[in-house]
Scaffold this motif. Structure first.
Motif, mmCIF file in Angstrom:
data_model
loop_
_atom_site.group_PDB
_atom_site.id
_atom_site.type_symbol
_atom_site.label_atom_id
_atom_site.label_comp_id
_atom_site.label_asym_id
_atom_site.label_seq_id
_atom_site.Cartn_x
_atom_site.Cartn_y
_atom_site.Cartn_z
ATOM 1 N N VAL A 2 18.248 23.324 3.995
ATOM 2 C CA VAL A 2 18.347 24.590 4.727
ATOM 3 C C VAL A 2 19.513 25.397 4.183
ATOM 4 N N HIS A 3 19.512 26.688 4.472
ATOM 5 C CA HIS A 3 20.595 27.569 4.047
ATOM 6 C C HIS A 3 21.736 27.606 5.054
ATOM 7 N N ASP A 4 21.422 27.410 6.327
ATOM 8 C CA ASP A 4 22.398 27.525 7.402
ATOM 9 C C ASP A 4 22.161 26.380 8.390
ATOM 10 N N LEU A 5 23.101 25.426 8.456
ATOM 11 C CA LEU A 5 22.913 24.246 9.301
ATOM 12 C C LEU A 5 22.777 24.598 10.784
ATOM 13 N N GLN A 6 23.641 25.461 11.285
ATOM 14 C CA GLN A 6 23.584 25.768 12.715
ATOM 15 C C GLN A 6 22.293 26.491 13.075
ATOM 16 N N VAL B 292 33.492 16.972 -2.079
ATOM 17 C CA VAL B 292 33.890 16.992 -3.488
ATOM 18 C C VAL B 292 33.331 15.759 -4.202
ATOM 19 N N LYS B 293 33.292 14.618 -3.516
ATOM 20 C CA LYS B 293 32.759 13.386 -4.106
ATOM 21 C C LYS B 293 31.238 13.382 -4.183
ATOM 22 N N GLY B 294 30.585 14.400 -3.615
ATOM 23 C CA GLY B 294 29.138 14.496 -3.724
ATOM 24 C C GLY B 294 28.366 14.175 -2.452
ATOM 25 N N ARG B 295 29.051 13.864 -1.365
ATOM 26 C CA ARG B 295 28.343 13.576 -0.116
ATOM 27 C C ARG B 295 27.758 14.878 0.425
ATOM 28 N N SER B 296 26.544 14.807 0.885
ATOM 29 C CA SER B 296 25.891 16.015 1.371
ATOM 30 C C SER B 296 26.378 16.394 2.765
ATOM 31 N N LEU B 297 26.370 17.676 3.019
ATOM 32 C CA LEU B 297 26.628 18.164 4.365
ATOM 33 C C LEU B 297 25.294 18.171 5.093
ATOM 34 N N HIS B 298 25.217 17.445 6.188
ATOM 35 C CA HIS B 298 23.956 17.401 6.914
ATOM 36 C C HIS B 298 24.180 17.102 8.388
ATOM 37 N N TYR C 86 10.776 10.804 14.918
ATOM 38 C CA TYR C 86 10.988 11.079 13.507
ATOM 39 C C TYR C 86 12.420 11.547 13.271
ATOM 40 N N LEU C 87 13.120 10.907 12.353
ATOM 41 C CA LEU C 87 14.484 11.275 12.004
ATOM 42 C C LEU C 87 14.449 12.251 10.823
ATOM 43 N N ILE C 88 15.109 13.372 11.001
ATOM 44 C CA ILE C 88 15.167 14.390 9.955
ATOM 45 C C ILE C 88 16.629 14.695 9.669
ATOM 46 N N ALA C 89 17.004 14.676 8.399
ATOM 47 C CA ALA C 89 18.337 15.103 7.992
ATOM 48 C C ALA C 89 18.225 16.561 7.556
ATOM 49 N N LEU C 90 18.878 17.442 8.272
ATOM 50 C CA LEU C 90 18.940 18.851 7.873
ATOM 51 C C LEU C 90 20.109 18.957 6.899
ATOM 52 N N MET C 91 19.778 19.159 5.633
ATOM 53 C CA MET C 91 20.764 19.118 4.561
ATOM 54 C C MET C 91 21.102 20.537 4.106
ATOM 55 N N LEU C 92 22.379 20.833 4.031
ATOM 56 C CA LEU C 92 22.795 22.124 3.505
ATOM 57 C C LEU C 92 22.502 22.146 2.017
ATOM 58 N N ALA C 93 21.693 23.086 1.590
ATOM 59 C CA ALA C 93 21.303 23.174 0.177
ATOM 60 C C ALA C 93 22.540 23.453 -0.676
ATOM 61 N N ARG C 94 22.634 22.739 -1.775
ATOM 62 C CA ARG C 94 23.784 22.930 -2.672
ATOM 63 C C ARG C 94 23.675 24.228 -3.461
ATOM 64 N N ASP C 95 22.463 24.606 -3.786
ATOM 65 C CA ASP C 95 22.222 25.807 -4.567
ATOM 66 C C ASP C 95 21.199 26.664 -3.842
ATOM 67 N N PHE C 96 21.008 27.860 -4.336
ATOM 68 C CA PHE C 96 20.003 28.749 -3.768
ATOM 69 C C PHE C 96 18.626 28.118 -3.901
ATOM 70 N N ILE D 111 -1.418 24.698 12.891
ATOM 71 C CA ILE D 111 -0.702 25.970 12.945
ATOM 72 C C ILE D 111 0.389 25.892 11.885
ATOM 73 N N TYR D 112 0.721 27.054 11.331
ATOM 74 C CA TYR D 112 1.664 27.128 10.229
ATOM 75 C C TYR D 112 2.808 28.054 10.618
ATOM 76 N N VAL D 113 4.031 27.610 10.314
ATOM 77 C CA VAL D 113 5.261 28.282 10.728
ATOM 78 C C VAL D 113 6.242 28.183 9.569
ATOM 79 N N LYS D 114 7.237 29.054 9.555
ATOM 80 C CA LYS D 114 8.365 28.871 8.651
ATOM 81 C C LYS D 114 9.617 28.702 9.497
ATOM 82 N N ASP D 115 10.504 27.790 9.057
ATOM 83 C CA ASP D 115 11.784 27.647 9.753
ATOM 84 C C ASP D 115 12.711 28.768 9.287
ATOM 85 N N PRO D 116 13.917 28.909 9.870
ATOM 86 C CA PRO D 116 14.797 30.018 9.500
ATOM 87 C C PRO D 116 15.185 30.066 8.029
#
Length: 155
Positions: free
Chosen positions: A14-18, A44-50, A58-68, A124-129
């Motif tokens: 995702v682009h915005d975690l909140q 800095v060590k490479g751990r993702s922000l999520h 179902y467990l979902i990790a919402l991961m802040l995308a590193r790049d566009f 049904i089809y949706v897009k998240d933010p």
């Protein structure tokens, strides 16, 4: 070879975690399970922000995308590019989900009826933010118990 039981979890970039947590928890009814501690050294060590959420079982990790992430045009609500996730919904809760999306002003396409010969009833089809495609589908065979097919998944 070990027998795989099921998919344990997946990550949605995702682009915005909140904003993502607000959508998945506030609209779809998930709840927060955990989050990274957002320590700069970890990043800095490479751990993702999520932030991890639980949606039903179902467990979902919402991961802040590193790049566009190149996302589809705003008006497209479904597709097959690399940012697509599908969730099964019991038939009796399908209309409730549509009502929740309508109450929250979430644009969606459908319900789309699938072929009578296949296992899917409607979607049904949706897009998240962030622009990820989401599909919610009920299955005609949701109450059918299948036996394990001998030889499948064996080494």
């Amino acid at each position: 070879m070990s027998e795989i039981q099921s998919l344990n979890h997946s990550a949605i970039c995702v682009h915005d975690l909140q904003q993502a947590v607000d959508f998945y928890c506030g609209v779809l009814g998930a709840y927060e399970a955990s989050a990274t501690d957002f320590v700069t050294e970890d990043v800095v060590k490479g751990r993702s922000l999520h932030r991890s959420i639980i949606l039903e079982d179902y467990l979902i990790a919402l991961m802040l995308a590193r790049d566009f992430m190149p996302m589809p045009p705003e008006e497209r609500l479904r597709g097959t590019h690399g940012f697509r996730h599908a969730f099964g919904v019991p038939k009796e809760r399908f209309k409730t989900l549509i009502g929740i999306l309508e109450q929250n002003g979430v644009r969606f396409e459908g319900p789309v009826k699938h072929s009578e010969k296949g296992p899917f009833g409607e979607s049904i089809y949706v897009k998240d933010p962030s622009g990820n495609f989401l599909e919610f589908v009920w299955r005609r065979d949701e109450n059918v118990a299948y036996d394990r097919v001998e030889g499948v998944g064996e080494g």
